[in-house]
Design an enzyme around this catalytic site. Structure first.
Site, PDB file in Angstrom:
ATOM      1  N   GLY A 157       0.757  -1.158   0.029  1.00  0.00           N
ATOM      2  CA  GLY A 157      -0.121  -0.053   0.039  1.00  0.00           C
ATOM      3  C   GLY A 157       0.724   1.191  -0.045  1.00  0.00           C
ATOM      4  N   GLU A 172       1.529   1.773  -3.533  1.00  0.00           N
ATOM      5  CA  GLU A 172       0.237   2.123  -4.227  1.00  0.00           C
ATOM      6  C   GLU A 172       0.138   3.660  -3.998  1.00  0.00           C
ATOM      7  OE1 GLU A 172      -1.448  -1.525  -2.526  1.00  0.00           O
ATOM      8  OE2 GLU A 172      -2.441  -1.722  -4.618  1.00  0.00           O
TER       9      GLU A 172
HETATM   10  N1  DAK Z   1       2.567  -4.198   8.713  1.00  0.00           N
HETATM   11  C1  DAK Z   1       2.646  -4.093  10.112  1.00  0.00           C
HETATM   12  N2  DAK Z   1       3.907  -4.051  10.787  1.00  0.00           N
HETATM   13  C2  DAK Z   1       5.174  -3.912   9.845  1.00  0.00           C
HETATM   14  C3  DAK Z   1       4.821  -3.882   8.667  1.00  0.00           C
HETATM   15  C4  DAK Z   1       3.457  -3.842   7.940  1.00  0.00           C
HETATM   16  N3  DAK Z   1       3.290  -3.812   6.759  1.00  0.00           N
HETATM   17  N4  DAK Z   1       6.019  -3.606   7.927  1.00  0.00           N
HETATM   18  C5  DAK Z   1       6.835  -3.773   9.087  1.00  0.00           C
HETATM   19  N5  DAK Z   1       6.311  -3.912  10.142  1.00  0.00           N
HETATM   20  C6  DAK Z   1       6.989  -3.889  11.461  1.00  0.00           C
HETATM   21  C7  DAK Z   1       7.618  -5.125  11.928  1.00  0.00           C
HETATM   22  O1  DAK Z   1       6.709  -6.144  12.170  1.00  0.00           O
HETATM   23  C8  DAK Z   1       8.472  -4.742  12.815  1.00  0.00           C
HETATM   24  O2  DAK Z   1       7.592  -4.696  14.034  1.00  0.00           O
HETATM   25  P1  DAK Z   1       8.287  -5.533  15.594  1.00  0.00           P
HETATM   26  O3  DAK Z   1       8.565  -6.742  15.027  1.00  0.00           O
HETATM   27  O4  DAK Z   1       9.539  -4.628  15.850  1.00  0.00           O
HETATM   28  O5  DAK Z   1       7.131  -5.012  16.662  1.00  0.00           O
HETATM   29  C9  DAK Z   1       8.717  -3.314  12.536  1.00  0.00           C
HETATM   30  O6  DAK Z   1       7.920  -3.001  11.547  1.00  0.00           O
HETATM   31  C10 DAK Z   1      10.078  -3.168  11.757  1.00  0.00           C
HETATM   32  O7  DAK Z   1      10.243  -3.997  10.830  1.00  0.00           O
HETATM   33  P2  DAK Z   1      11.183  -5.261  10.528  1.00  0.00           P
HETATM   34  O8  DAK Z   1      11.970  -5.637  11.785  1.00  0.00           O
HETATM   35  O9  DAK Z   1      10.666  -6.075   9.483  1.00  0.00           O
HETATM   36  O10 DAK Z   1      12.384  -4.146   9.513  1.00  0.00           O
HETATM   37  P3  DAK Z   1      13.459  -4.692   8.616  1.00  0.00           P
HETATM   38  O11 DAK Z   1      14.275  -3.456   8.307  1.00  0.00           O
HETATM   39  O12 DAK Z   1      13.996  -6.115   8.661  1.00  0.00           O
HETATM   40  O13 DAK Z   1      12.513  -5.143   7.279  1.00  0.00           O
HETATM   41  C11 DAK Z   1      10.832  -4.426   5.656  1.00  0.00           C
HETATM   42  C12 DAK Z   1      11.549  -3.768   6.804  1.00  0.00           C
HETATM   43  C13 DAK Z   1       9.787  -3.152   5.288  1.00  0.00           C
HETATM   44  C14 DAK Z   1      11.406  -4.795   4.515  1.00  0.00           C
HETATM   45  C15 DAK Z   1       9.732  -5.538   6.400  1.00  0.00           C
HETATM   46  O14 DAK Z   1       9.281  -5.020   7.441  1.00  0.00           O
HETATM   47  C16 DAK Z   1       8.664  -6.018   5.533  1.00  0.00           C
HETATM   48  O15 DAK Z   1       8.774  -6.798   4.452  1.00  0.00           O
HETATM   49  N6  DAK Z   1       7.430  -5.401   5.838  1.00  0.00           N
HETATM   50  C17 DAK Z   1       6.375  -6.026   5.253  1.00  0.00           C
HETATM   51  C18 DAK Z   1       5.965  -5.408   3.826  1.00  0.00           C
HETATM   52  C19 DAK Z   1       4.634  -6.038   3.297  1.00  0.00           C
HETATM   53  O16 DAK Z   1       4.414  -7.112   2.940  1.00  0.00           O
HETATM   54  N7  DAK Z   1       3.892  -5.114   2.982  1.00  0.00           N
HETATM   55  C20 DAK Z   1       2.708  -5.255   2.126  1.00  0.00           C
HETATM   56  C21 DAK Z   1       1.642  -5.314   3.269  1.00  0.00           C
HETATM   57  S1  DAK Z   1       0.031  -5.632   2.627  1.00  0.00           S
HETATM   58  C22 DAK Z   1      -6.657  -2.387   0.597  1.00  0.00           C
HETATM   59  C23 DAK Z   1      -5.619  -1.595   0.037  1.00  0.00           C
HETATM   60  C24 DAK Z   1      -4.392  -1.717   0.383  1.00  0.00           C
HETATM   61  C25 DAK Z   1      -3.916  -2.779   1.030  1.00  0.00           C
HETATM   62  C26 DAK Z   1      -5.024  -3.642   1.735  1.00  0.00           C
HETATM   63  C27 DAK Z   1      -6.321  -3.433   1.568  1.00  0.00           C
HETATM   64  N8  DAK Z   1      -7.957  -2.081   0.634  1.00  0.00           N
HETATM   65  C28 DAK Z   1      -8.448  -1.339  -0.557  1.00  0.00           C
HETATM   66  C29 DAK Z   1      -8.963  -2.995   1.052  1.00  0.00           C
HETATM   67  C30 DAK Z   1      -2.640  -3.138   1.104  1.00  0.00           C
HETATM   68  C31 DAK Z   1      -1.892  -4.225   1.575  1.00  0.00           C
HETATM   69  C32 DAK Z   1      -0.534  -4.260   1.787  1.00  0.00           C
HETATM   70  O17 DAK Z   1       0.236  -3.314   1.886  1.00  0.00           O
END
Ligand code: DAK
Length: 257
Positions: free
Chosen positions: A108, A111
Site C-alpha cells: 500500500g 500504491e
Molecule cells: N504491517 C505491520 N507491521 C509492519 C509492516 C507492515 N506492513 N512492515 C513492518 N512492520 C513492523 C515489523 O513487524 C516490525 O515490528 P516489530 O517486530 O519490531 O514489532 C517493525 O515494523 C520493523 O520491521 P522489520 O523488523 O521487519 O524491519 P526490517 O528492516 O528487517 O524490514 C521491511 C523492513 C519493510 C522490508 C519488512 O518489515 C517488511 O517486509 N514488511 C512488510 C512489507 C509488506 O509485506 N507489505 C505489504 C503489506 S500488504 C486495501 C488496500 C491496500 C492494502 C490492503 C487493502 N483495500 C483497499 C481493502 C494493502 C496491503 C498491503 O500493503
C-alpha cells in the site's frame, strides 16, 4: 482532528504530511489512513497551501497496510471498514500532491506513492508489491497503476514475483520524477512543490485533471476532457495575464482567478 500517527506542517505555502509510525515502518493502520486523508482534505481546502507533500522517514515511506491489523480480517471486515473508499480518496484531492519517498515504499505504500501526482525519490528508495509473499495481491490499485505506468511485463514481475525497483530503476522506468541524495530529498520535494505553486493555479488544476483523465477514460473521452479544460481556462484572468505578459516580455502575475 488530533493526529497521533502523522505530523503536519505548512512550510511557506507547501503543506507537508509526514507518516509517523516509525516503529512499524509507517505501515498504514486504520488510524493513520484516516488521519492522512483528513490532513489531505484540510490542506486541499486551505488557501494558504499551494501544493502538498506526503513523506515518511529516511528508512521507510510506508511498508504497506498494517499486516497485524488485517491478518484475521474477513472479506466483510475489509469491506465494512470502508478501506476501499479510504484508499480511493487520493483521487479526489484537487491540489498537486507529491510523494517524497525514501527507503521502503511497499504494498500500500507503493500504491499510495504512485497514486500521488509525482514522486521525488531519495537514492535509497525501493518500490515493491510484496503482497504475494503474504498470500494476497495489491488491493489499492497496484495492479492497474503499475501496468499503466510500467507496462505489462514489469508490472507482472513486481506483482507476481515480488520484484522491487531501486530508485535508479524507478527513474529509468518512469515511475519517479527525480532521484536525489537521501539527506536532501524532502528539501528537493519542497523546491519542486514551490515551482508548481508559482504557476497559474487554475491551469495547474486543469492540467492535473486532464492528465488523470488519460488513466481513467478512453482516449476519446480524455481528449474531450482536455479540450473542455483548455477552453475553460480562457475564462480566467490568468489566461489573459499570462498571454499579455508574454507579449509584453515580462513575468506574469498570477491571481488564481
Ligand atoms: N504491517 C505491520 N507491521 C509492519 C509492516 C507492515 N506492513 N512492515 C513492518 N512492520 C513492523 C515489523 O513487524 C516490525 O515490528 P516489530 O517486530 O519490531 O514489532 C517493525 O515494523 C520493523 O520491521 P522489520 O523488523 O521487519 O524491519 P526490517 O528492516 O528487517 O524490514 C521491511 C523492513 C519493510 C522490508 C519488512 O518489515 C517488511 O517486509 N514488511 C512488510 C512489507 C509488506 O509485506 N507489505 C505489504 C503489506 S500488504 C486495501 C488496500 C491496500 C492494502 C490492503 C487493502 N483495500 C483497499 C481493502 C494493502 C496491503 C498491503 O500493503
Amino acid at each position: 482532528m488530533t493526529y497521533t500517527s502523522i505530523l503536519t506542517e505548512i512550510r511557506g505555502r507547501i503543506g507537508i504530511v509526514t507518516l509517523n509510525r516509525p516503529q512499524a515502518m509507517n505501515a498504514f493502520n486504520t488510524a493513520m489512513l484516516t488521519e492522512l486523508f483528513d490532513a489531505l482534505d484540510v490542506y486541499d481546502n486551505d488557501e494558504r497551501v499551494g501544493a502538498i507533500i506526503v513523506t515518511g522517514n529516511e528508512k521507510a515511506f510506508a511498508a504497506g497496510a498494517d499486516i497485524k491489523e488485517m491478518a484475521e480480517a474477513t472479506p466483510f471486515d475489509m469491506i465494512g471498514q470502508g478501506r476501499v473508499e479510504k484508499w480511493d480518496r487520493i483521487r479526489t484531492i484537487k491540489k498537486v500532491v507529491i510523494a517524497a519517498v525514501s527507503g521502503w515504499a511497499l504494498g500500500g505504500g507503493c500504491e499510495f506513492a504512485i497514486s500521488c501526482d509525482m514522486i521525488v525519490a531519495s537514492e535509497t528508495a525501493k518500490f515493491g508489491q510484496p503482497e504475494i509473499t503474504i498470500g494476497v495481491i495489491p488491493g489499492a490499485g497496484g495492479t492497474q497503476r503499475l501496468a499503466r505506468l510500467l507496462g505489462k511485463n514489469l508490472a507482472m514481475e513486481m506483482v507476481i514475483n515480488n520484484r522491487t525497483l531501486t530508485a535508479p530503476e524507478a527513474l529509468q522506468f518512469g515511475l519517479v520524477n527525480r532521484v536525489v541524495p537521501v539527506d536532501g530529498y524532502l528539501t528537493a520535494a519542497v523546491a519542486f512543490a514551490e515551482e508548481i505553486d508559482a504557476r497559474a493555479p487554475l491551469a495547474v488544476r486543469m492540467a492535473k485533471d486532464s492528465v488523470n483523465a488519460a488513466f481513467e477514460t478512453t482516449l476519446a473521452e480524455g481528449l474531450k476532457a482536455e479540450k473542455r479544460n483548455f477552453y475553460t481556462l480562457f475564462s480566467t484572468e490568468d489566461q489573459k495575464e499570462g498571454m499579455k505578459a508574454f507579449i509584453e516580455k515580462r513575468k506574469p502575475n498570477w491571481k488564481g482567478r
